[in-house]
Design a protein around this motif. Structure first.
Motif, PDB file in Angstrom:
ATOM      1  N   THR A  71       1.255  -1.176  -0.317  1.00  0.00           N
ATOM      2  CA  THR A  71       0.152  -0.238   0.037  1.00  0.00           C
ATOM      3  C   THR A  71       1.034   0.875   0.202  1.00  0.00           C
ATOM      4  OG1 THR A  71      -0.036  -0.134   2.404  1.00  0.00           O
ATOM      5  CG2 THR A  71      -2.219  -0.881   0.901  1.00  0.00           C
ATOM      6  N   GLU A  72       2.268   1.200   0.333  1.00  0.00           N
ATOM      7  CA  GLU A  72       2.641   2.243   0.377  1.00  0.00           C
ATOM      8  C   GLU A  72       4.171   2.177  -0.338  1.00  0.00           C
ATOM      9  OE1 GLU A  72       5.692   5.071   3.730  1.00  0.00           O
ATOM     10  OE2 GLU A  72       4.090   2.814   4.613  1.00  0.00           O
ATOM     11  N   ALA A  73       4.072   3.459  -1.121  1.00  0.00           N
ATOM     12  CA  ALA A  73       5.923   3.305  -1.788  1.00  0.00           C
ATOM     13  C   ALA A  73       6.750   3.094  -0.512  1.00  0.00           C
ATOM     14  CB  ALA A  73       6.169   4.542  -2.774  1.00  0.00           C
ATOM     15  N   ILE A  74       8.231   2.466  -1.270  1.00  0.00           N
ATOM     16  CA  ILE A  74       8.266   2.297   0.038  1.00  0.00           C
ATOM     17  C   ILE A  74      10.354   0.999  -1.161  1.00  0.00           C
ATOM     18  CG2 ILE A  74       8.280  -0.225   1.100  1.00  0.00           C
ATOM     19  CD1 ILE A  74       8.566   0.580   3.755  1.00  0.00           C
TER      20      ILE A  74
ATOM     21  N   VAL B 223       4.240  -4.496 -12.873  1.00  0.00           N
ATOM     22  CA  VAL B 223       3.132  -4.504 -12.586  1.00  0.00           C
ATOM     23  C   VAL B 223       2.371  -3.873 -13.364  1.00  0.00           C
ATOM     24  CG1 VAL B 223       1.990  -4.200 -10.516  1.00  0.00           C
ATOM     25  CG2 VAL B 223       4.098  -4.670 -10.476  1.00  0.00           C
ATOM     26  N   ALA B 224       2.242  -2.462 -13.883  1.00  0.00           N
ATOM     27  CA  ALA B 224       1.045  -1.571 -14.780  1.00  0.00           C
ATOM     28  C   ALA B 224       1.312  -2.511 -15.975  1.00  0.00           C
ATOM     29  CB  ALA B 224       1.540  -0.502 -14.875  1.00  0.00           C
ATOM     30  N   ASP B 225       2.151  -3.087 -16.371  1.00  0.00           N
ATOM     31  CA  ASP B 225       2.363  -3.360 -17.891  1.00  0.00           C
ATOM     32  C   ASP B 225       1.952  -5.142 -17.575  1.00  0.00           C
ATOM     33  OD1 ASP B 225       3.330  -2.156 -19.520  1.00  0.00           O
ATOM     34  OD2 ASP B 225       5.650  -2.692 -18.751  1.00  0.00           O
ATOM     35  N   ALA B 226       1.605  -5.404 -16.572  1.00  0.00           N
ATOM     36  CA  ALA B 226       1.227  -7.700 -16.655  1.00  0.00           C
ATOM     37  C   ALA B 226      -0.168  -7.005 -16.190  1.00  0.00           C
ATOM     38  CB  ALA B 226       1.301  -8.235 -15.165  1.00  0.00           C
TER      39      ALA B 226
ATOM     40  N   ARG C 128      -2.076   1.826  -8.634  1.00  0.00           N
ATOM     41  CA  ARG C 128      -2.822   2.307  -8.164  1.00  0.00           C
ATOM     42  C   ARG C 128      -2.679   3.023  -6.497  1.00  0.00           C
ATOM     43  NH1 ARG C 128      -7.937   0.679 -10.096  1.00  0.00           N
ATOM     44  NH2 ARG C 128      -8.458   1.412 -12.489  1.00  0.00           N
ATOM     45  N   ARG C 129      -2.842   2.432  -6.038  1.00  0.00           N
ATOM     46  CA  ARG C 129      -1.994   2.808  -4.691  1.00  0.00           C
ATOM     47  C   ARG C 129      -1.447   3.379  -4.198  1.00  0.00           C
ATOM     48  NH1 ARG C 129      -4.211  -2.313  -3.412  1.00  0.00           N
ATOM     49  NH2 ARG C 129      -2.982  -3.341  -3.408  1.00  0.00           N
ATOM     50  N   LEU C 130      -0.574   2.404  -4.688  1.00  0.00           N
ATOM     51  CA  LEU C 130       1.110   3.368  -5.014  1.00  0.00           C
ATOM     52  C   LEU C 130       1.378   4.609  -5.633  1.00  0.00           C
ATOM     53  CD1 LEU C 130       2.428  -0.863  -5.566  1.00  0.00           C
ATOM     54  CD2 LEU C 130       3.169   0.474  -3.758  1.00  0.00           C
ATOM     55  N   TRP C 131       1.084   5.006  -6.495  1.00  0.00           N
ATOM     56  CA  TRP C 131       1.117   5.994  -7.050  1.00  0.00           C
ATOM     57  C   TRP C 131       0.542   7.032  -6.788  1.00  0.00           C
ATOM     58  CZ3 TRP C 131       2.540   7.587 -12.345  1.00  0.00           C
ATOM     59  CH2 TRP C 131       1.673   9.913 -12.209  1.00  0.00           C
TER      60      TRP C 131
ATOM     61  N   ALA D 113       4.554   6.281 -15.216  1.00  0.00           N
ATOM     62  CA  ALA D 113       3.563   7.491 -15.723  1.00  0.00           C
ATOM     63  C   ALA D 113       2.819   7.045 -16.581  1.00  0.00           C
ATOM     64  CB  ALA D 113       4.087   8.688 -15.230  1.00  0.00           C
ATOM     65  N   GLN D 114       4.389   7.135 -17.666  1.00  0.00           N
ATOM     66  CA  GLN D 114       3.148   6.181 -19.066  1.00  0.00           C
ATOM     67  C   GLN D 114       2.437   4.903 -18.975  1.00  0.00           C
ATOM     68  OE1 GLN D 114       6.079   4.087 -21.470  1.00  0.00           O
ATOM     69  NE2 GLN D 114       5.785   5.147 -23.066  1.00  0.00           N
ATOM     70  N   ARG D 115       2.729   4.331 -18.631  1.00  0.00           N
ATOM     71  CA  ARG D 115       2.151   2.155 -18.188  1.00  0.00           C
ATOM     72  C   ARG D 115       1.039   2.641 -17.803  1.00  0.00           C
ATOM     73  NH1 ARG D 115       6.871   2.053 -19.588  1.00  0.00           N
ATOM     74  NH2 ARG D 115       7.979  -0.204 -20.064  1.00  0.00           N
ATOM     75  N   MET D 116       0.237   3.874 -16.481  1.00  0.00           N
ATOM     76  CA  MET D 116      -0.445   3.868 -15.997  1.00  0.00           C
ATOM     77  C   MET D 116      -1.633   5.147 -17.273  1.00  0.00           C
ATOM     78  SD  MET D 116      -0.293   2.588 -13.155  1.00  0.00           S
ATOM     79  CE  MET D 116      -2.093   3.393 -12.385  1.00  0.00           C
ATOM     80  N   LEU D 117      -1.208   5.465 -18.195  1.00  0.00           N
ATOM     81  CA  LEU D 117      -1.553   6.121 -19.191  1.00  0.00           C
ATOM     82  C   LEU D 117      -2.133   4.965 -19.656  1.00  0.00           C
ATOM     83  CD1 LEU D 117       0.639   9.709 -19.871  1.00  0.00           C
ATOM     84  CD2 LEU D 117      -1.910   9.320 -19.290  1.00  0.00           C
ATOM     85  N   GLN D 118      -1.010   4.013 -20.083  1.00  0.00           N
ATOM     86  CA  GLN D 118      -1.688   3.149 -21.100  1.00  0.00           C
ATOM     87  C   GLN D 118      -2.816   2.228 -20.848  1.00  0.00           C
ATOM     88  OE1 GLN D 118       1.810   1.292 -22.470  1.00  0.00           O
ATOM     89  NE2 GLN D 118       2.554   2.922 -23.382  1.00  0.00           N
ATOM     90  N   ALA D 119      -2.551   2.411 -19.333  1.00  0.00           N
ATOM     91  CA  ALA D 119      -3.565   1.092 -18.553  1.00  0.00           C
ATOM     92  C   ALA D 119      -5.210   2.257 -18.360  1.00  0.00           C
ATOM     93  CB  ALA D 119      -3.475   1.143 -17.334  1.00  0.00           C
ATOM     94  N   GLU D 120      -5.384   3.270 -18.351  1.00  0.00           N
ATOM     95  CA  GLU D 120      -5.969   4.270 -18.056  1.00  0.00           C
ATOM     96  C   GLU D 120      -5.835   5.778 -18.340  1.00  0.00           C
ATOM     97  OE1 GLU D 120      -7.381   3.684 -13.908  1.00  0.00           O
ATOM     98  OE2 GLU D 120      -5.994   3.901 -12.270  1.00  0.00           O
TER      99      GLU D 120
END
Length: 645
Positions: free
Chosen positions: A254-257, A270-273, A287-290, A339-346
């Motif tokens: 849940t946290e970027a660490i 993970v976003a690609d997967a 999304r949570r980690l973003w 960011a690019q992969r998240m854009l590709q997902a949504e």
């Protein structure tokens, strides 16, 4: 749970007054300079020895391995930058040089497909015995990325075949089958690379191997503990499992660490997967980690990873010190990937806004304007005298370096800038919508629903003026949606199609959607009025309480001693003070500067260190330049955040 999570990446050819010179710099200066560095031909910098390591591994030279355990990856990233550069413009001499390097890799590759000069030359019988620390899979990932880029640019398979042989060998070694190693990399990278290899070759084995590495990470019993015990280690690892994001399975995180670069490469994979499998639970984790990164752990420049002593890592929420900021250049590059992969997902504006912020600021600051010097660490405040003495600033430099013993950042910048055309546009899965994410002068050809080819020619005056013009070219009229991002930094965007005003006020997810039947010659004009903006920190961002940062368009600004004198922390900018923007074509390659009137303390009457009387304040001019351009005029103080009166 599965769902359709898909967008199609398309590559544009950049023709832009701001970015084309930077791509030309990569081609004409950066790539040749870095080739010299890899061959130890740059005087007065730390040696690389990378090419020599491969020559020794191939049996063509005598000597010992030299460098970091991941030294091979410097060459791989250089080759990837070459591949992207050749995709932009063929260059026979550059291609010949790259082919010679690829031939050397082929000669150094072991008969079973293994390729790693550190292990081949120092401990050939110890392969895969320290996945936590020794970067074997990380280097393999960069080799794969280079192979994909070079194959796509040239059609030549030699490097791709080298990478496939290595990936096939890795697939035989890792997994849950009899005799296999149930491990995963300490430094993530191979996961996203394997998905690229799958998309390029169509071989499902590579996707499955990437999914194995993603899913296995963080499961109990913890593999890094198992292998440490096999090595006879009795002391717990200094940074813990959080350092490599292996403390929990991905769906429970849940946290970027941990190490910021590792985190970005992992989250990108993970976003690609999620996109390849339709697994919404993976996208939910992203999304949570973003949100953890951009809402609580990201600098205003798009830099991430605030701590040097904690291992180039994230720390607690809102812990973003300026003068000891680590913010490795590679971490900002990794944030662009994520960011690019998240854009590709949504497609959501927040992802593109962060991608733009990191690109224009956190990434560009990592390289000098002449392309020959680099920052590994990117602080937001520098007092050179303190840097020279304070132990907590041991990693902070106030001048860029010619090269590094750990030289991961320079070729990383080169490969990103060379591939920038891949970050501008996507289409949706049905090819009914073309999304414009970044406004960079370019041309792109896209197939839309019905099989029709559309070419978009974009003209952009960013980052100094907010005028964008897109022209549609096609053989026959075609119905599709053009979705244009409305940047968060623009308060009053205006949109016209063929001269007629279109209201973008109800733009969903930050994108204005133009749905119509388009004809060749249609023109879209997007005006993004730009004004100097004051950025205020979250109240819990203690380091910046009572301060403001300045932004103009996508560019974050800083003050330098060269313009404002010394002791920059003493300056105050009144809240009501007007800020003027002025373009100066002869300064730092041509930049907009921001100017205002502020105050500084008058020189004290005596030499006392402390006084019972407040110092008098006197008016002074304040002048800010783009953060990416700092430290190009000699050493001096710098600060991004300014006290507000």
């Amino acid at each position: 749970m599965a769902a359709t999570i898909c967008a199609n990446q398309v590559s544009a050819r950049i023709q832009d007054p701001f970015w084309s010179p930077r791509q030309a710099l990569v081609r004409d200066v950066v790539i040749p300079y870095q080739w010299q560095a890899l061959n130890d031909q740059v005087p007065d910098v730390e040696p690389s020895h990378t090419i020599e390591n491969f020559r020794i591994a191939a049996g063509e030279a005598e000597g010992e391995y030299y460098g970091m355990v991941f030294q091979d990856s410097d060459l791989y990233k250089w080759l990837e930058a070459v591949g992207h550069t050749l995709a932009n413009e063929r260059d026979e001499e550059l291609e010949r040089k790259a082919d010679e390097a690829i031939d050397l890799l082929a000669r150094a590759q072991q008969p079973d497909g293994y390729l790693n000069t550190h292990y081949t030359l120092t401990k050939p019988d110890k392969r895969w015995t320290n996945l936590r620390d020794d970067h074997e899979l990380y280097c393999a990932g960069h080799l794969i990325e280079a192979a994909v880029a070079y194959y796509q640019a040239t059609g030549k398979r030699k490097l791709l075949d080298i990478a496939c042989r290595f990936a096939d060998y890795i697939n035989r070694v890792f997994g849950h089958g009899p005799g296999k190693i149930p491990g995963y990399p300490g430094h993530e990278e191979i996961e996203l690379a394997l998905i690229k290899l799958y998309r390029t070759t169509g071989n499902r084995t590579y996707l499955d191997l990437a999914l194995y590495f993603i899913e296995e990470r963080g499961r109990q019993p913890h593999y890094f503990q198992i292998e440490a015990e096999k090595r006879g280690e009795t002391t717990p690892f200094r940074f813990g499992f959080e350092y490599s994001q292996s403390h929990l399975p991905i769906r429970e995180q849940t946290e970027a660490i941990g190490h910021a670069v590792r985190a970005m490469y992992f989250y990108t994979a993970v976003a690609d997967a999620a996109r390849e499998t339709g697994d919404v639970s993976l996208l939910d984790a992203c999304r949570r980690l973003w949100n953890s990164v951009v809402q609580k752990k990201m600098y205003v420049t798009g830099g991430i990873g605030s701590s040097a002593d904690n291992g180039e890592a994230f720390t607690t929420d809102y812990d973003l010190p300026n003068d000891t900021a680590y913010t490795e250049t590679c971490a900002a590059i990794g944030l662009v990937f994520f960011a690019q992969r998240m854009l590709q997902a949504e497609p959501r504006r927040e992802y593109a806004d962060v991608m733009e912020r990191a690109l224009f600021n956190g990434v560009l600051a990592g390289m000098s304007l002449d392309g020959r010097r680099y920052f590994y660490v990117n602080p937001l405040e520098v007092w050179p005298s303190a840097c020279d003495y304070r132990a907590d600033m041991h990693s902070v430099k106030y001048e860029r370096q010619g090269w590094f013993g750990c030289a991961c950042c320079p070729p990383n910048i080169a490969r990103l800038l060379a591939s920038l055309g891949q970050y501008l546009y996507t289409t949706d899965a049905a090819k009914e919508t073309i999304y414009a994410h970044l406004y960079i002068g370019s041309s792109v050809s896209v197939e839309v629903a019905g099989g029709k080819q559309v070419t978009l020619v974009q003209e952009s005056q960013l980052p100094w003026q907010g005028r964008i013009r897109l022209t549609v070219h096609l053989d026959d009229p075609a119905a599709f949606t053009l979705a244009l991002r409305l940047p968060g930094w623009c308060l009053t965007p205006a949109l016209r199609v063929n001269g007629e005003t279109v209201d973008p006020a109800d733009a969903a997810d930050g994108y204005a959607r133009l749905n119509r039947t388009w004809a060749s010659g249609d023109v879209i004009e997007l005006d993004l009025p730009m004004q100097p903006l004051r950025i205020y920190p979250h109240p819990e961002l203690r380091e910046d309480a009572g301060k403001v940062a300045l932004q103009y368009g996508p560019i974050v600004y800083c003050l330098e001693e060269a313009d404002n004198g010394a002791n920059l922390r003493d300056l105050t900018l009144p809240r009501e003070a007007a800020i003027a923007a002025k373009y100066e074509p002869d300064l730092l390659g041509g930049v907009v500067v921001l100017e205002s009137t502020g105050y500084k303390s008058a020189a004290p009457a005596g030499a006392a260190l402390y006084s019972y009387e407040p110092p008098s304040r006197e008016e002074t001019r304040i002048r800010a330049i783009p953060y990416y351009a700092w430290a190009n005029r000699g050493p001096g103080e710098m600060t991004v955040w300014i006290r507000e009166a």
